[in-house]
Design a protein around this motif. Sequence first.
Motif, PDB file in Angstrom:
ATOM      1  N   GLY A 147      60.913  28.672  34.923  1.00 34.97           N
ATOM      2  CA  GLY A 147      60.958  28.386  36.341  1.00 34.97           C
ATOM      3  C   GLY A 147      59.764  28.887  37.126  1.00 34.97           C
ATOM      4  N   GLU A 148      58.913  29.718  36.497  1.00 36.70           N
ATOM      5  CA  GLU A 148      57.736  30.246  37.192  1.00 36.70           C
ATOM      6  C   GLU A 148      56.591  29.234  37.125  1.00 36.70           C
ATOM      7  N   LEU A 149      55.680  29.329  38.097  1.00 34.77           N
ATOM      8  CA  LEU A 149      54.588  28.371  38.196  1.00 34.77           C
ATOM      9  C   LEU A 149      53.285  28.970  37.655  1.00 34.77           C
ATOM     10  N   LEU A 150      52.694  28.263  36.710  1.00 38.47           N
ATOM     11  CA  LEU A 150      51.390  28.613  36.151  1.00 38.47           C
ATOM     12  C   LEU A 150      50.333  27.741  36.837  1.00 38.47           C
ATOM     13  N   THR A 151      49.320  28.386  37.412  1.00 38.10           N
ATOM     14  CA  THR A 151      48.273  27.662  38.132  1.00 38.10           C
ATOM     15  C   THR A 151      46.904  28.076  37.625  1.00 38.10           C
ATOM     16  N   ALA A 152      46.038  27.112  37.383  1.00 35.77           N
ATOM     17  CA  ALA A 152      44.646  27.394  37.031  1.00 35.77           C
ATOM     18  C   ALA A 152      43.841  27.507  38.324  1.00 35.77           C
ATOM     19  N   VAL A 153      43.282  28.695  38.554  1.00 39.91           N
ATOM     20  CA  VAL A 153      42.483  28.937  39.757  1.00 39.91           C
ATOM     21  C   VAL A 153      41.015  28.702  39.407  1.00 39.91           C
ATOM     22  N   ARG A 154      40.386  27.791  40.100  1.00 42.47           N
ATOM     23  CA  ARG A 154      39.032  27.369  39.748  1.00 42.47           C
ATOM     24  C   ARG A 154      37.975  28.036  40.650  1.00 42.47           C
ATOM     25  N   ARG A 155      36.807  28.219  40.063  1.00 39.60           N
ATOM     26  CA  ARG A 155      35.656  28.748  40.791  1.00 39.60           C
ATOM     27  C   ARG A 155      35.058  27.638  41.667  1.00 39.60           C
ATOM     28  N   PRO A 156      34.120  28.000  42.542  1.00 34.10           N
ATOM     29  CA  PRO A 156      33.473  26.965  43.374  1.00 34.10           C
ATOM     30  C   PRO A 156      32.813  25.859  42.570  1.00 34.10           C
ATOM     31  N   ASP A 157      32.367  26.182  41.337  1.00 32.81           N
ATOM     32  CA  ASP A 157      31.719  25.138  40.531  1.00 32.81           C
ATOM     33  C   ASP A 157      32.715  24.275  39.771  1.00 32.81           C
ATOM     34  N   GLY A 158      34.025  24.535  39.942  1.00 33.85           N
ATOM     35  CA  GLY A 158      35.056  23.717  39.305  1.00 33.85           C
ATOM     36  C   GLY A 158      35.575  24.252  38.001  1.00 33.85           C
ATOM     37  N   THR A 159      34.923  25.237  37.399  1.00 32.44           N
ATOM     38  CA  THR A 159      35.417  25.817  36.153  1.00 32.44           C
ATOM     39  C   THR A 159      36.590  26.742  36.434  1.00 32.44           C
ATOM     40  N   VAL A 160      37.414  26.968  35.411  1.00 30.66           N
ATOM     41  CA  VAL A 160      38.602  27.816  35.563  1.00 30.66           C
ATOM     42  C   VAL A 160      38.190  29.278  35.544  1.00 30.66           C
ATOM     43  N   GLY A 161      38.521  29.988  36.612  1.00 31.63           N
ATOM     44  CA  GLY A 161      38.202  31.408  36.675  1.00 31.63           C
ATOM     45  C   GLY A 161      39.291  32.282  36.098  1.00 31.63           C
ATOM     46  N   HIS A 162      40.549  31.983  36.446  1.00 32.51           N
ATOM     47  CA  HIS A 162      41.670  32.760  35.903  1.00 32.51           C
ATOM     48  C   HIS A 162      42.950  31.944  36.057  1.00 32.51           C
ATOM     49  N   LEU A 163      44.003  32.432  35.453  1.00 27.88           N
ATOM     50  CA  LEU A 163      45.318  31.825  35.578  1.00 27.88           C
ATOM     51  C   LEU A 163      46.196  32.722  36.427  1.00 27.88           C
ATOM     52  N   ASP A 164      46.968  32.113  37.289  1.00 27.71           N
ATOM     53  CA  ASP A 164      47.962  32.849  38.068  1.00 27.71           C
ATOM     54  C   ASP A 164      49.342  32.413  37.578  1.00 27.71           C
ATOM     55  N   LEU A 165      50.151  33.376  37.162  1.00 31.76           N
ATOM     56  CA  LEU A 165      51.481  33.075  36.632  1.00 31.76           C
ATOM     57  C   LEU A 165      52.483  34.044  37.254  1.00 31.76           C
ATOM     58  N   GLY A 166      53.162  33.561  38.292  1.00 33.19           N
ATOM     59  CA  GLY A 166      54.145  34.409  38.944  1.00 33.19           C
ATOM     60  C   GLY A 166      53.548  35.705  39.451  1.00 33.19           C
ATOM     61  N   SER A 167      52.330  35.663  39.942  1.00 37.69           N
ATOM     62  CA  SER A 167      51.522  36.788  40.457  1.00 37.69           C
ATOM     63  C   SER A 167      50.788  37.545  39.371  1.00 37.69           C
ATOM     64  N   PHE A 168      51.080  37.269  38.091  1.00 36.90           N
ATOM     65  CA  PHE A 168      50.301  37.877  37.010  1.00 36.90           C
ATOM     66  C   PHE A 168      48.971  37.133  36.884  1.00 36.90           C
ATOM     67  N   VAL A 169      47.906  37.872  36.717  1.00 35.99           N
ATOM     68  CA  VAL A 169      46.585  37.285  36.568  1.00 35.99           C
ATOM     69  C   VAL A 169      46.159  37.372  35.108  1.00 35.99           C
ATOM     70  N   PHE A 170      45.782  36.223  34.543  1.00 36.52           N
ATOM     71  CA  PHE A 170      45.274  36.154  33.175  1.00 36.52           C
ATOM     72  C   PHE A 170      43.786  35.804  33.252  1.00 36.52           C
ATOM     73  N   THR A 171      42.948  36.614  32.602  1.00 35.06           N
ATOM     74  CA  THR A 171      41.504  36.394  32.617  1.00 35.06           C
ATOM     75  C   THR A 171      40.995  36.192  31.199  1.00 35.06           C
ATOM     76  N   ARG A 172      39.784  35.642  31.066  1.00 32.75           N
ATOM     77  CA  ARG A 172      39.240  35.363  29.737  1.00 32.75           C
ATOM     78  C   ARG A 172      38.834  36.637  29.001  1.00 32.75           C
ATOM     79  N   GLN A 173      38.540  37.705  29.728  1.00 29.29           N
ATOM     80  CA  GLN A 173      38.225  39.003  29.132  1.00 29.29           C
ATOM     81  C   GLN A 173      39.162  40.047  29.734  1.00 29.29           C
ATOM     82  N   PRO A 174      39.454  41.115  29.004  1.00 30.11           N
ATOM     83  CA  PRO A 174      40.328  42.148  29.562  1.00 30.11           C
ATOM     84  C   PRO A 174      39.746  42.695  30.864  1.00 30.11           C
ATOM     85  N   TYR A 175      40.543  42.661  31.929  1.00 30.98           N
ATOM     86  CA  TYR A 175      40.108  43.132  33.249  1.00 30.98           C
ATOM     87  C   TYR A 175      38.703  42.638  33.580  1.00 30.98           C
ATOM     88  N   GLU A 176      38.566  41.332  33.537  1.00 26.91           N
ATOM     89  CA  GLU A 176      37.273  40.704  33.790  1.00 26.91           C
ATOM     90  C   GLU A 176      36.793  41.013  35.208  1.00 26.91           C
TER      91      GLU A 176
END
Length: 462
Positions: A415-444
Amino acid sequence: MTITPGEELLPTTRRALLHRIATAQAEGRSPSLVAAVVRGGRTVWHGSRTCVDGHGPDENVQYRIGSITKTFTAVLVLRLRDEGVLDLGDPLEKHLPGTGAGEATIAELLAHTAGLAAESPAPWWERTPGSLRPELADVLGEQPHRHPVGRRFHYSNPGYTLLGALVEELRGAPWEQVLREEVLEPLGLTRTSGQPQAPHAGGWAVHPWADVMLPEPSEDLGRMAPAGQLWSTTGDLARFAAFLAKGDDRVLSAGSVLEMRTPAAPPEAEEVAAGSAYGLGMQIQLRDGRMLVGHGGSLPGFLAGMMIGVEDDLAAVVLANCTSGPAVSAVAADLVRIVAEAEPRIPEPWRPLPEVDHDVLELAGPWYWGTSAFALRVTADGGLSLGPLAGNGRRSRFRNGPGDGWTGLDGYFAGELLTAVRRPDGTVGHLDLGSFVFTRQPYEDGPSVPGGVDPEGWRGIR
């Protein structure tokens, strides 16, 4: 060469199945016992044992199926939900006023968490005519509740009477007519009915301390019909089990039958120990490490069990014409296990996706929630799955929507919403999942991590 049902199973498997039902019939002292196994959506084995020499019931002989009727009633209610006629969170009072139990939601009635009594007031409803209980008030009694609404699982036959009355109210037709038109006919269940149709078995009570029998009465349950009225056959229930495993858009989608098979009621302590739970009109059991779903049923003179192993693509139905004796649901579970272990399912060949959405493909790969490593994978159906790279942890599947997001289907993020948050250039910067932030590197490093990242970055001991 044409392959007939049964020929796909090895002779050793067929003998093991026959041995299991023969043992159940003999040790359970049932006048007859009939069973079927379904694989790949069709019956691949049928067997029967009877005390009448030279005769055995086939897949077209009707037996009474008791509470398996509840699963049929639940399908009708889910159809109303899927059409937008009601919401499972609606209180019953919204659609069926004046029952005295209207505070309970439709979902709570389906999951037996409405707090209602297990049985209708005396006399014993399973052995007396339904004409003694012509009104809902006669079914519920003066004090319908035994527990606070929504607090605990308490199996309730009157609860499904209310659901049947709800179907009648919203469809403007009798429950059995709606069932026939919306479920039985589309699925080809021509031998399932409210009243027995020849050929059918007679119901018997077997004396507990002597090998003698007594015929049981067969009553029309009247208002209680949606909780246990139906008669059916192993042939029809085999087709019904195949539908409950994969859905049929003419009746209910795959997503809706999955919802029925998903635990919806908090189990009691003994149920946790036994590995059992209840969904929306379906029982869920863990047996021998295998998750099975289905329902059992009993009425005086009859026992019924239907078990489905979705992961193994197997189901089994067992019917007997005795009031007590063989544990038919356990026998059905054993039939699934026998085939699954003797002839494990051969997986479909791997095939690449027919097309690729590059925006979705960009999301695939490793992501980090803090320092915990997760993998996001694109599934064969075009969805996403998220889970830890190693060990145990939070796992969920996602489907596309709403908008550009993805909604969790199961697990911690259901039931939670996963959203891809994009940078100004259109690439994916991080994922937002129910307020949890997922990044490509640990604590990017960047503005995405709540609380920020120490400007000195990662370091060793100084």
